[in-house]
Design an enzyme around this catalytic site. Structure first.
Site, PDB file in Angstrom:
ATOM      1  N   ARG B 185       0.838  -1.214   0.000  1.00 39.67           N
ATOM      2  CA  ARG B 185       0.000   0.000   0.000  1.00 39.67           C
ATOM      3  C   ARG B 185       0.869   1.259   0.000  1.00 39.67           C
ATOM      4  O   ARG B 185       0.485   2.287   0.582  1.00 39.67           O
ATOM      5  CB  ARG B 185      -0.978   0.015   1.176  1.00 39.67           C
ATOM      6  CG  ARG B 185      -1.788  -1.259   1.336  1.00 39.67           C
ATOM      7  CD  ARG B 185      -2.394  -1.741   0.050  1.00 39.67           C
ATOM      8  NE  ARG B 185      -3.119  -3.016   0.221  1.00 39.67           N
ATOM      9  CZ  ARG B 185      -3.614  -3.693  -0.813  1.00 39.67           C
ATOM     10  NH1 ARG B 185      -3.451  -3.266  -2.055  1.00 39.67           N
ATOM     11  NH2 ARG B 185      -4.268  -4.817  -0.618  1.00 39.67           N
ATOM     12  N   GLU B 308      -6.309 -12.304   7.896  1.00 39.83           N
ATOM     13  CA  GLU B 308      -5.927 -12.448   6.491  1.00 39.83           C
ATOM     14  C   GLU B 308      -4.797 -13.461   6.315  1.00 39.83           C
ATOM     15  O   GLU B 308      -3.864 -13.239   5.549  1.00 39.83           O
ATOM     16  CB  GLU B 308      -5.518 -11.087   5.916  1.00 39.83           C
ATOM     17  CG  GLU B 308      -6.645 -10.064   5.990  1.00 39.83           C
ATOM     18  CD  GLU B 308      -6.297  -8.726   5.332  1.00 39.83           C
ATOM     19  OE1 GLU B 308      -7.161  -8.194   4.627  1.00 39.83           O
ATOM     20  OE2 GLU B 308      -5.186  -8.230   5.540  1.00 39.83           O
ATOM     21  N   LYS B 376      -8.668   0.030  13.711  1.00 46.77           N
ATOM     22  CA  LYS B 376      -8.831   0.959  12.588  1.00 46.77           C
ATOM     23  C   LYS B 376     -10.014   1.889  12.864  1.00 46.77           C
ATOM     24  O   LYS B 376     -10.970   1.486  13.521  1.00 46.77           O
ATOM     25  CB  LYS B 376      -9.056   0.195  11.285  1.00 46.77           C
ATOM     26  CG  LYS B 376      -7.841  -0.606  10.827  1.00 46.77           C
ATOM     27  CD  LYS B 376      -8.044  -1.213   9.433  1.00 46.77           C
ATOM     28  CE  LYS B 376      -6.820  -2.050   9.054  1.00 46.77           C
ATOM     29  NZ  LYS B 376      -6.849  -2.535   7.659  1.00 46.77           N
ATOM     30  N   ASP B 381     -12.333  -1.232   6.399  1.00 48.50           N
ATOM     31  CA  ASP B 381     -10.914  -1.178   6.045  1.00 48.50           C
ATOM     32  C   ASP B 381     -10.560   0.108   5.313  1.00 48.50           C
ATOM     33  O   ASP B 381     -10.350   0.081   4.101  1.00 48.50           O
ATOM     34  CB  ASP B 381     -10.541  -2.386   5.181  1.00 48.50           C
ATOM     35  CG  ASP B 381      -9.039  -2.505   4.988  1.00 48.50           C
ATOM     36  OD1 ASP B 381      -8.300  -1.785   5.662  1.00 48.50           O
ATOM     37  OD2 ASP B 381      -8.608  -3.334   4.169  1.00 48.50           O
ATOM     38  N   GLU B 403      -5.844   3.350  14.741  1.00 49.05           N
ATOM     39  CA  GLU B 403      -5.028   3.130  13.538  1.00 49.05           C
ATOM     40  C   GLU B 403      -5.664   3.852  12.367  1.00 49.05           C
ATOM     41  O   GLU B 403      -6.730   3.464  11.884  1.00 49.05           O
ATOM     42  CB  GLU B 403      -4.891   1.626  13.237  1.00 49.05           C
ATOM     43  CG  GLU B 403      -4.098   1.343  11.965  1.00 49.05           C
ATOM     44  CD  GLU B 403      -3.859  -0.151  11.706  1.00 49.05           C
ATOM     45  OE1 GLU B 403      -3.428  -0.855  12.646  1.00 49.05           O
ATOM     46  OE2 GLU B 403      -4.111  -0.606  10.579  1.00 49.05           O
ATOM     47  N   GLU B 409      -4.576   3.968   0.182  1.00 51.21           N
ATOM     48  CA  GLU B 409      -4.909   2.718  -0.505  1.00 51.21           C
ATOM     49  C   GLU B 409      -6.242   2.779  -1.241  1.00 51.21           C
ATOM     50  O   GLU B 409      -6.330   2.443  -2.414  1.00 51.21           O
ATOM     51  CB  GLU B 409      -4.935   1.576   0.530  1.00 51.21           C
ATOM     52  CG  GLU B 409      -5.436   0.240  -0.018  1.00 51.21           C
ATOM     53  CD  GLU B 409      -5.526  -0.826   1.071  1.00 51.21           C
ATOM     54  OE1 GLU B 409      -5.173  -0.530   2.227  1.00 51.21           O
ATOM     55  OE2 GLU B 409      -5.943  -1.952   0.755  1.00 51.21           O
ATOM     56  N   HIS B 537     -16.207  -0.112  -0.212  1.00 57.30           N
ATOM     57  CA  HIS B 537     -15.458  -1.278  -0.721  1.00 57.30           C
ATOM     58  C   HIS B 537     -15.881  -1.661  -2.128  1.00 57.30           C
ATOM     59  O   HIS B 537     -16.102  -2.833  -2.431  1.00 57.30           O
ATOM     60  CB  HIS B 537     -15.637  -2.475   0.232  1.00 57.30           C
ATOM     61  CG  HIS B 537     -14.363  -3.269   0.402  1.00 57.30           C
ATOM     62  ND1 HIS B 537     -13.699  -3.844  -0.652  1.00 57.30           N
ATOM     63  CD2 HIS B 537     -13.616  -3.563   1.497  1.00 57.30           C
ATOM     64  CE1 HIS B 537     -12.617  -4.472  -0.207  1.00 57.30           C
ATOM     65  NE2 HIS B 537     -12.527  -4.300   1.095  1.00 57.30           N
TER      66      HIS B 537
END
Lengths: 719, 719
Positions: B185, B308, B376, B381, B403, B409, B537
């Site tokens: 990223r 992930e 986050k 995300d 965060e 990104e 997204h």
């Protein structure tokens, strides 16, 4: 206001103008620094640089003038104004076509060809002027850089009568840059080409790149990796290629692309890429036409075919000539060329040394005249020292180009100071003997031996987005030298080193003498601490960083260092005489005889051609074993000496560049020691012999060196 | 010599000193340009910056003084000399411990904590001085940067009485940098950390990086990617980590490492990484001890576990708390912390929005007090706009860190001008209502709500080896803003934008006003042209570059844009009410009620929480369909307006930076149009509805957009 008060204020005012850190040099300016000449010298030059007289406009003449303004402005402290008529001290630039003033001088330009130039001090309408003239605008640009180089290197410019022209037609940089900006065998950061922001954003760096190349006569650039990706040929990328071509064009630089042989299958889903298939031929014809619509002066294709897994004509039972000619025919209507690489080898059992010759020699005379076969200087792969490839001189009816590697894949990456000029001089001066004595590689490459339609010298570029372009200050010298050797393969490596040193570090003899000496000795040093006495390809696997002489488990026989050194309890070396692979037979008889005879081969090439017992005695009186150990040790000592030399230059060199070079030399010493110790430990495990008296043993045992892994070493090839 | 002659000579002499291109700005200097203030302003400042009085030496006090010398030297044209006793206009720097002068002032430093500072204009021994004092040297350094910022932004400095201290303890940049220098990223080139030349070569850029961070109060740096590689924990790399830590230390910056949970298996070949296994616990204890031998002030570990595909305690049937506590125990003797990321989701069938809460909420109170759970800002995300994560406020007995993603990104990469300060302000000011009104995310993060032992704001860095650090001029603002929001989560995004603009572009109101306006509107613009009305997204797969709302074929359900927008012939949006996934229940009742009610949710979050028919009417009076199309269109218009604004600044901004921003805005307009057209084409294929009157249709059909591939987009994750 008293003068001293005025001075004080001005000092303050100028301090305001000086940006932070401006005095720190980081190497971005390369050899085109144009920092102020010594005051006395500057005063001497100024009368011959009072103005610039340019008649006629063109993008190239404009950049020539701009470069003179910039260079003279920096060097002499006064940017020359533009004159409209001759005045004393004017620099008159142009071609007979652009400039009536130059036309009526009737200068002897004809023998200089399209890119040559004259730089002459002469009278014009009763004024003393310096004329920079060429048959084309780019000749004028080259002449302008020549005049600047004279000032940069402290030469007189009042009585000039210089004529020069390139000895080689195509003088190129090959960028092994992937489309994601990873540079294969790159040690200077990411690719300069930021495809993501092209074509919209014209990074000023693209222009500075073009300036640097023009200053050394580079006139062609292959933008993408020879392990090519067909996507570069799609409109999405061609738009970006066009943007770069438009920026480079005024600097006399044409763009080329690496073409993937099976692009018709990958992009157009043709069932074949057979070069004799009409659909394939039509596809390439239309693709060429399309590319020329984007880039009217497109240079052509560079092709790596049937090499290390790349597709090629042999996949369709055709020859390299069939493949190259098919592409060449597509480019011919537009004046483009195909540059077809001879770097091929497969797991056939034949000595890898001999394979390129075996494949290409039978094809001599079968290539179209706009095909150039590009041959690496040596028969293996950019090793620290190689004998010249037997293909030089072996294909009189084929245009043969030289491929040097400017980036230092097998030579310690960016942190080792290795000047490649001496290596290239060795290669160029090697005598192939194919047309009797004096049939040097240089004469093959410059075309004087066989008169091919095209001549070519290419270098695999060492540039990246690192601030200093090449990953180190001294690697800039190799970029510079590539240009100078491409312009004239007979140039002197020492002269080139001195030119570059003066432009890059300064004209003070206390700087020039030691730096040139370091550079001139640096290649022998790396040969000594990596691969002395004709050893080759001992590097660790994949990234080729550090020693791996013990590696013997790679899939292909001829990827293993053990294949190349062939060492065992008894001896070492690759027998390429008639008793061995007989690769020597590919050379002219005189050369084969010299390399094939132990008494004439010489230490530098001994183990390239002979397998000898460890106890074999050299002319030095020492055994091969003792000599090997001493050479490895000598290599480390040479690096220590370079460090001392460099330390002695502290205070004479700007601190930032000095510190970087000093740190890199420290890395080089660490790694030279690593090479020496690892190789001695390994070869001793074969020979079982004691070290010569007084020689320090390796710092660790062999297992220690064998366990070293460097999975993150830069520049790896990527699938 | 007459003054004018002297002036002429001096002009010439100074021209010689100016390196080529020095006047061109490329952004390297960031917001610390220190270019000359306007002459009248400089004259006004100089009496308050006549000298620097530093008692006591320390690396940090030395860099504070050096920065004042550099900054004042640049801004005011005169580097203040060092004084040994108070003189009028001196800047007196130090701590009560280092400086007897400061000690006897009895300043009210106690409430400022370890990193706070005072900057006061006062009398000292009868002289007018400016005192910069702190309880620690780094407080003094922060105060020095504060004084410089005042001058840089054109504020008065004669009557200062400033006290400030950070509201958050750990203010960090997380670098998602792989060991081969690829930045995941990352849109600004390679990693700043050149592992290949570390530890020998201390690139001056490392120091400039530390200066920039210190200037905005960043005091921690995670050097490597959260998708971590265990090799960073080996001595080979720890030597390099030490070199960076040694460079950063004087600037108050501690280094942290991302730790791979199964490192004991990968490095020591233990059969397990079970956090309750004694061998594993011992390995981590010894590893921590080893790291602290290299870096005595090592900050701790950042861990992405069971997320992930990364290994984690759940692989051994243990909880996140078990894993984090085990590491925390190893670090505790040295004062280190574990930062444990809450970014987890798996293919369980549960709404991805809800999963982090579901996993972590039950663990509240189970973490050691040197563990911080890093959340986050939003539940998915780093989307262009997200509601705050329900974890904020939900774990009162756990240290919860923020965060943010500084790199862009999902926000157009480096070429889109998007100021993130407004987004972060939205996040920080969101009211969780967990302890009644005013329980903002900021109060969770700064610790004032629950008083955890540690507080943390981290940003995923946007730095790289691009010359301008962040890949674009305007992305520097996001680095800057991260520091300012970490220092004080209640800071005003507009104030931060103005500060940065003044320091980066100049104090002229004709510059400041339009640039701040552009920045303040830029986030809404990108929301509009990418994901209006609460869509999220929709980005293309993998690289997340460009639109991919149609993607529905990815392995995991919750990787598909169609999962998130849930559009069909009838309507669009993700129902997270009790009728749907009921993720809303994770919020405090007041928040759940507001978001859960169509009349109070508001347009910005509508489709985050509700599935509505295309014909549903918004407060604007328009249907969702019409509003969606108009928002997409408005987003493009906003970018066009930014381009016009920027074009109007031509001549007021240095040409090189102006040209780059202009080119990037052109790219942004192209891509905003691409987003708009692709999304409208796609959503129209669902809704079947006509475009509102007067709205231009997409330039191409849907198939055209669906066919676009960008395999070389930068910043991809790598296996």
């Amino acid at each position: 206001m008293r003068p001293s008060a005025a001075l004080g204020l001005l000092l303050a005012a100028f301090a305001l103008l000086l940006p932070q850190g401006a005095r720190a040099e980081d190497g971005y300016e390369l050899w085109l620094r144009y920092h102020a000449a010594e005051p006395a010298a500057a005063a001497g030059y100024r009368p011959a640089a009072t103005a610039i007289l340019q008649q006629g406009d063109s993008p190239t003449l404009d950049v020539a003038r701009a470069e003179l303004e910039r260079g003279i402005g920096g060097l002499l402290g006064r940017t020359p104004p533009r004159a409209t008529a001759p005045i004393n001290g004017a620099i008159v630039i142009g071609t007979p076509a652009s400039s009536p003033l130059i036309a009526r001088l009737n200068l002897p330009l004809q023998p200089l060809g399209r890119e040559g130039y004259l730089v002459r001090s002469m009278a014009l309408d009763g004024r003393r002027v310096t004329v920079i003239a060429g048959n084309s605008d780019v000749g004028v640009l080259y002449g302008a850089f020549r005049l600047l180089r004279l000032i940069q290197t402290g030469q007189p410019i009042e009585r000039l009568n210089l004529a020069d022209s390139p000895h080689v037609e195509l003088r190129m940089l090959d960028h092994w840059d992937n489309l994601d900006r990873h540079v294969v065998r790159g040690y200077a950061g990411l690719s300069l080409w930021d495809w993501q922001t092209l074509p919209r954003f014209a990074d000023p760096r693209y222009t500075d790149y073009a300036r640097a190349n023009a200053s050394i006569g580079i006139n062609g650039v292959v933008l993408n990796n020879v392990n090519s990706n067909a996507d570069i040929l799609t409109p999405h990328f061609l738009e970006k290629v066009r943007a770069l071509a438009d920026i480079f064009r005024p600097y006399g630089i044409r763009v080329y692309l690496s073409a993937r042989f099976n692009a018709p299958m990958e992009l157009a889903h043709l069932p074949t890429a057979d070069p004799l298939d009409p659909r394939v031929r039509q596809w390439w014809r239309e693709k060429a036409d399309e590319i020329y619509r984007y880039v009217p002066d497109f240079g052509g294709f560079l092709v790596k075919a049937n090499s290390e897994g790349t597709p090629g004509p042999q996949d369709f039972h055709r020859t390299h000539a069939d493949g190259a000619n098919m592409m060449a025919q597509a480019l011919a209507p537009h004046g483009g060329v195909v540059i077809w690489r001879a770097f091929v080898y497969s797991d056939t059992g034949e000595d890898r040394f001999a394979q390129a010759y075996s494949e290409f020699h039978p094809l001599d005379g079968r290539f179209r005249d706009n095909v150039i076969v590009q041959v690496k200087n040596g028969p293996i792969d950019f090793q620290p020292r190689e004998p010249f490839s037997p293909l030089f001189g072996a294909m009189p009816r084929t245009a043969i180009g030289m491929e040097f590697q400017v980036t230092k894949e097998y030579l310690g990456f960016n942190t080792h100071l290795v000047y490649l000029g001496t290596m290239w001089e060795e290669a160029m001066r090697a005598d192939t003997r194919v047309r009797g004595e004096g049939s040097t590689v240089a004469r093959v490459v410059d075309g004087s031996l066989f008169r091919p339609r095209h001549t070519l010298v290419a270098g695999v570029a060492n540039t990246g987005n690192d601030r200093n372009w090449s990953g180190s200050q001294f690697d800039q010298a190799n970029w510079y030298a590539l240009g100078r050797f491409a312009w004239n393969p007979d140039v002197s490596a020492r002269d080139v080193a001195e030119e570059w040193t003066r432009m890059t570090w300064g004209n003070d003899p206390a700087i020039v003498t030691p730096i040139v000496a370091m550079m001139m000795g640096s290649h022998q040093a790396v040969v000594d601490y990596m691969t002395p006495l004709g050893l080759h390809h001992l590097m660790a696997t994949g990234h080729h960083y550090g020693p791996g002489p013990w590696v013997n488990d790679l899939e292909r026989r001829d990827w293993n260092p053990t294949y190349f050194h062939n060492g065992d309890r008894q001896g070492i070396g690759f027998d390429r005489t008639a008793r061995g692979s007989n690769a020597l037979a590919q050379y002219a008889p005189e050369v084969a005889a010299r390399f094939g005879n132990l008494s004439t081969v010489g230490d530098d090439y001994l183990l390239w051609f002979h397998h000898v017992p460890w106890t074999y005695r050299l002319d030095t009186g020492r055994t091969v074993w003792d000599e090997l150990v001493l050479r490895y040790t000598r290599g480390v000592d040479e690096v220590r000496a370079m460090r001392r030399t460099w330390a002695g230059l502290s205070g004479r060199i700007d601190p930032q560049r000095h510190a970087q070079v000093a740190a890199f030399l420290a890395i080089q010493e660490d790694e030279a020691q690593w090479w020496r110790d690892a190789c001695i430990a390994y070869f001793q495990s074969l020979s079982g012999l004691p070290l010569p008296a007084g020689v320090a043993p390796p710092a660790h045992d062999l297992a220690y060196y064998e366990a070293i892994r460097n999975p993150y070493a830069p520049g790896r090839d990527q699938p």
